[in-house]
Design an enzyme around this catalytic site. Structure first.
Site, PDB file in Angstrom:
ATOM      1  N   TRP A 175       0.857  -1.195   0.000  1.00 37.87           N
ATOM      2  CA  TRP A 175       0.000   0.000   0.000  1.00 37.87           C
ATOM      3  C   TRP A 175       0.894   1.247   0.000  1.00 37.87           C
ATOM      4  O   TRP A 175       1.865   1.310   0.783  1.00 37.87           O
ATOM      5  CB  TRP A 175      -0.901  -0.024   1.248  1.00 37.87           C
ATOM      6  CG  TRP A 175      -1.820   1.156   1.367  1.00 37.87           C
ATOM      7  CD1 TRP A 175      -2.504   1.774   0.364  1.00 37.87           C
ATOM      8  CD2 TRP A 175      -2.158   1.851   2.580  1.00 37.87           C
ATOM      9  NE1 TRP A 175      -3.259   2.812   0.874  1.00 37.87           N
ATOM     10  CE2 TRP A 175      -3.062   2.880   2.225  1.00 37.87           C
ATOM     11  CE3 TRP A 175      -1.801   1.698   3.916  1.00 37.87           C
ATOM     12  CZ2 TRP A 175      -3.600   3.746   3.172  1.00 37.87           C
ATOM     13  CZ3 TRP A 175      -2.340   2.570   4.844  1.00 37.87           C
ATOM     14  CH2 TRP A 175      -3.228   3.589   4.476  1.00 37.87           C
ATOM     15  N   ASP A 209      -1.455  -6.355   8.306  1.00 37.80           N
ATOM     16  CA  ASP A 209      -2.426  -5.311   7.969  1.00 37.80           C
ATOM     17  C   ASP A 209      -3.682  -5.998   7.441  1.00 37.80           C
ATOM     18  O   ASP A 209      -3.672  -6.593   6.358  1.00 37.80           O
ATOM     19  CB  ASP A 209      -1.818  -4.383   6.907  1.00 37.80           C
ATOM     20  CG  ASP A 209      -2.721  -3.193   6.596  1.00 37.80           C
ATOM     21  OD1 ASP A 209      -3.855  -3.153   7.115  1.00 37.80           O
ATOM     22  OD2 ASP A 209      -2.290  -2.312   5.837  1.00 37.80           O
ATOM     23  N   LYS A 258     -13.583  -0.365   5.401  1.00 42.06           N
ATOM     24  CA  LYS A 258     -14.179  -0.986   4.215  1.00 42.06           C
ATOM     25  C   LYS A 258     -15.312  -1.939   4.590  1.00 42.06           C
ATOM     26  O   LYS A 258     -16.401  -1.864   4.040  1.00 42.06           O
ATOM     27  CB  LYS A 258     -13.115  -1.746   3.416  1.00 42.06           C
ATOM     28  CG  LYS A 258     -11.741  -1.119   3.412  1.00 42.06           C
ATOM     29  CD  LYS A 258     -11.628   0.109   2.537  1.00 42.06           C
ATOM     30  CE  LYS A 258     -10.443   0.928   2.985  1.00 42.06           C
ATOM     31  NZ  LYS A 258      -9.606   1.529   2.034  1.00 42.06           N
TER      32      LYS A 258
HETATM   33  C1  LMR Z   1      -6.596   3.009  -0.859  1.00 44.09           C
HETATM   34  O1  LMR Z   1      -5.588   2.306  -0.857  1.00 44.09           O
HETATM   35  O2  LMR Z   1      -7.034   3.552  -1.875  1.00 44.09           O
HETATM   36  C2  LMR Z   1      -7.362   3.218   0.427  1.00 44.09           C
HETATM   37  O3  LMR Z   1      -6.794   2.456   1.427  1.00 44.09           O
HETATM   38  C3  LMR Z   1      -7.517   4.635   0.771  1.00 44.09           C
HETATM   39  C4  LMR Z   1      -6.231   5.305   1.159  1.00 44.09           C
HETATM   40  O4  LMR Z   1      -6.229   5.954   2.206  1.00 44.09           O
HETATM   41  O5  LMR Z   1      -5.227   5.208   0.448  1.00 44.09           O
END
Ligand code: LMR
Length: 399
Positions: free
Chosen positions: A130, A211, A246
């Site tokens: 992420w 996570d 989510k």
């Molecule tokens: C995403 O990855 O799009 C979501 O988790 C929102 C974010 O805060 O990045």
């Protein structure tokens, strides 16, 4: 002094939403930020959450502070949800949790705990992971190292390369992995791989940091927690950052939790006390509203049943959209095979297209996605699927 600051570029994920909103084209498609959308493109409040909120507003008598660890119903509900009531760590009382501002808050507190445990600890993160993981970890001041995770060319998890890289980790380092529905690639570890990872973590004295932001979005609430539960069974200690953004649709309420599985009940309590101590110096108290709602949904049978039905419908929709996308691309003679998208889970997958094509999709067709080619599957609909797949076939024409 403020004069010395230059404005920063927009966030790579959140900035997309702003650009999308400003785009006047009616056929535009937002596949950017990870927010669930229904067929009409809306992100409605879940029915179970709405019902809990109605009840809560009627019953709420005070806005006084909640305990620093959180809301009792919520914390107990989250532990059950993540680990399951019969998990050895639950039976032994070796798991504690604290309410945090979203999963992001949990990740930050977790990183701070890792640093308290070992000042020069390295947190190992996947490539890719992420986009906000690295900034969160940097904010906590831990060292960061990466392991290969996913190959866009072959659309596969690089599991042996991951284990090979982690072999260089030192005792006390942490390994940040996605519990399910990998963000950004949608490719998860199978249970045999979780087992192997847990073995390596134990052998090398590492701390698993999981996570779990999408529980219920992949294959089911229990199925999506299978890896987490296995790791928490095989490894003596685990940190789990979970999110209600989510699966409860509580995005803006900032509702998450950091769970610590420790070697004894006493040590689980100690970890909890450090988590609240870290939080005290950062934001003092977590926001309570979302936790009250999620706690009610988790503990009241009728609300829970409604919630699980809604979650199942959301999950099925995303899995059906995956299949529809793959079928449409094949029917339209796509020069590339996208069948891997159907094998993946959750909200995200990479299309695996280059930056030039991503830009063309945006400029020529009003289709927005993250610069890595990550798409939010829930942004697809029966209404926009033809515009999406026609446009994608068009930009893929030259290969
Ligand atoms: C995403 O990855 O799009 C979501 O988790 C929102 C974010 O805060 O990045």
């Amino acid at each position: 002094m403020l004069n010395s600051l230059e404005a920063l570029p927009p966030d790579p994920i959140l900035g997309l939403s702003l650009a999308f909103q400003e785009d006047p084209r009616s056929e535009k498609i937002d596949l950017g930020v990870g927010v669930y959308r229904d067929e009409s493109g809306d992100t409605p409040v879940m029915r179970a959450v709405k019902a809990a909120e109605k009840q809560f507003l009627e019953e709420e008598t005070t806005k006084a502070y909640i305990p620093q660890v959180g809301v009792a119903e919520f914390n107990a509900g989250v532990l059950d949800l993540v680990l399951g009531r019969d998990h050895p760590a639950m039976v032994d009382g070796r798991a504690s949790t604290v309410l945090t501002p979203g999963g992001t808050g949990a990740l930050r507190i977790g990183a701070e705990l890792i640093k308290r445990i070992k000042a020069d600890a390295t947190v190992w993160v996947g490539d890719p992971t992420w986009a906000n993981h690295t900034p969160i970890l940097k904010g906590a001041g831990v060292n960061i190292a990466t392991f290969p995770y996913y190959d866009k060319e072959s659309s596969t998890v690089l599991f042996s390369e991951m284990l090979e890289a982690l072999d260089a980790a030192s005792p006390g380092d942490a390994v940040l992995v996605h519990g399910c529905c990998h963000n950004p690639c949608g490719a998860d570890l199978g249970i045999a791989e979780w087992r192997q990872l847990a073995d390596l973590v134990v052998a090398k004295g590492l701390l698993p940091f999981i996570d779990l932001a999408y529980q219920g979005f992949g294959e089911g609430l229990d199925e999506d927690a299978a890896g987490v539960r296995l790791v928490a069974e095989k490894c003596p200690e685990v940190l789990i950052a979970s999110s209600c953004s989510k699966n409860f649709g509580l995005y803006r309420e900032r509702t998450g939790s950091l769970t610590s599985v420790a070697q004894s009940a006493e040590k689980a309590k100690a970890a909890q006390s450090h988590a609240t101590n870290v939080a005290r110096a950062m934001y003092s108290m977590p926001p309570a509203h979302g936790a009250f709602l999620a706690g009610m949904v988790l503990q009241q049978d009728d609300l829970r049943q409604t919630w699980q039905e809604e979650l199942t419908a959301m999950r099925n929709r995303m899995n059906e959209l995956r299949a529809l996308f793959v079928r449409k691309m094949a029917d339209k003679g796509s020069p590339r095979d996208f069948s891997f998208i159907e094998q993946q889970f959750g909200m995200f997958s990479f299309l695996g297209i280059d930056k030039e094509r991503i830009q063309r999709l945006r400029d020529e067709f009003g289709i927005y996605m993250v610069g890595s080619s990550r798409v939010n599957i829930a942004g697809i609909s029966e209404t926009n699927i033809d515009h999406l797949t026609d446009s994608l076939v068009e930009v893929l024409k030259d290969g």
